[in-house]
Design a protein around this motif. Structure first.
Motif, PDB file in Angstrom:
ATOM      1  N   ARG A  48      28.474  43.777  41.987  1.00 15.28           N
ATOM      2  CA  ARG A  48      29.602  44.324  41.245  1.00 15.28           C
ATOM      3  C   ARG A  48      29.072  45.342  40.249  1.00 15.28           C
ATOM      4  NH1 ARG A  48      33.033  39.707  38.751  1.00 15.28           N
ATOM      5  NH2 ARG A  48      34.275  41.493  38.163  1.00 15.28           N
ATOM      6  N   SER A  52      33.528  47.272  37.214  1.00 15.66           N
ATOM      7  CA  SER A  52      34.222  46.156  37.846  1.00 15.66           C
ATOM      8  C   SER A  52      34.094  44.890  37.003  1.00 15.66           C
ATOM      9  CB  SER A  52      33.648  45.924  39.243  1.00 15.66           C
ATOM     10  OG  SER A  52      34.203  44.782  39.815  1.00 15.66           O
ATOM     11  N   VAL A  53      32.906  44.647  36.478  1.00 14.36           N
ATOM     12  CA  VAL A  53      32.689  43.473  35.628  1.00 14.36           C
ATOM     13  C   VAL A  53      33.514  43.588  34.356  1.00 14.36           C
ATOM     14  CG1 VAL A  53      30.987  42.244  34.220  1.00 14.36           C
ATOM     15  CG2 VAL A  53      30.393  42.992  36.528  1.00 14.36           C
ATOM     16  N   SER A  55      36.229  45.330  33.776  1.00 16.63           N
ATOM     17  CA  SER A  55      37.674  45.276  33.993  1.00 16.63           C
ATOM     18  C   SER A  55      38.165  43.843  34.203  1.00 16.63           C
ATOM     19  CB  SER A  55      38.071  46.147  35.185  1.00 16.63           C
ATOM     20  OG  SER A  55      37.590  45.573  36.389  1.00 16.63           O
ATOM     21  N   GLY A  56      37.277  42.942  34.581  1.00 15.50           N
ATOM     22  CA  GLY A  56      37.670  41.554  34.779  1.00 15.50           C
ATOM     23  C   GLY A  56      37.605  40.708  33.522  1.00 15.50           C
ATOM     24  N   LEU A  57      37.132  41.278  32.410  1.00 13.81           N
ATOM     25  CA  LEU A  57      37.014  40.524  31.168  1.00 13.81           C
ATOM     26  C   LEU A  57      38.308  40.548  30.370  1.00 13.81           C
ATOM     27  CD1 LEU A  57      33.492  41.728  29.984  1.00 13.81           C
ATOM     28  CD2 LEU A  57      34.077  39.603  31.141  1.00 13.81           C
ATOM     29  N   THR A  58      38.568  39.491  29.636  1.00 16.03           N
ATOM     30  CA  THR A  58      39.722  39.432  28.744  1.00 16.03           C
ATOM     31  C   THR A  58      39.364  40.168  27.457  1.00 16.03           C
ATOM     32  OG1 THR A  58      40.289  37.267  29.618  1.00 16.03           O
ATOM     33  CG2 THR A  58      41.267  37.870  27.497  1.00 16.03           C
TER      34      THR A  58
END
Length: 91
Positions: A48, A52-53, A55-58
């Motif tokens: 990834r 990409s990493v 964008s997946g975080l809160t």
């Protein structure tokens, strides 16, 4: 398909294993294996990218807001025509 190569199967503990010849090496250090009929298919796990990493975080602000809301108590006072709210931390 591409070229073929005869390899030997062997035991590694309780697992059956094979050595992958250099010309068939996969990138990375993880792979996905699945069985399709009588074949084993091995594919490298795609790395990834940073975007990409991320964008997946809160968002951190959202996490802080949630944490604070669980510890905030509100008391409302009615004084003549004014409503005052007092917020304080309850830990």
């Amino acid at each position: 398909m591409g070229s073929e190569r005869h390899v030997r199967l062997f035991r590694n503990g309780r697992n059956q294993a094979l050595r992958i010849p250099r010309e068939y090496e996969l990138d990375g250090d993880e792979a996905i294996i699945r069985k399709e009929d009588n074949r084993l298919v091995i594919e490298p796990v795609a790395k990834r990218g940073l975007l990409s990493v991320l964008s997946g975080l809160t968002p951190l602000a959202h996490l802080c807001h949630q944490a604070l809301q669980s510890h905030v108590k509100t008391i409302s006072y009615k004084n003549k025509k004014r409503v005052m709210a007092l917020h304080y931390f309850h830990l």
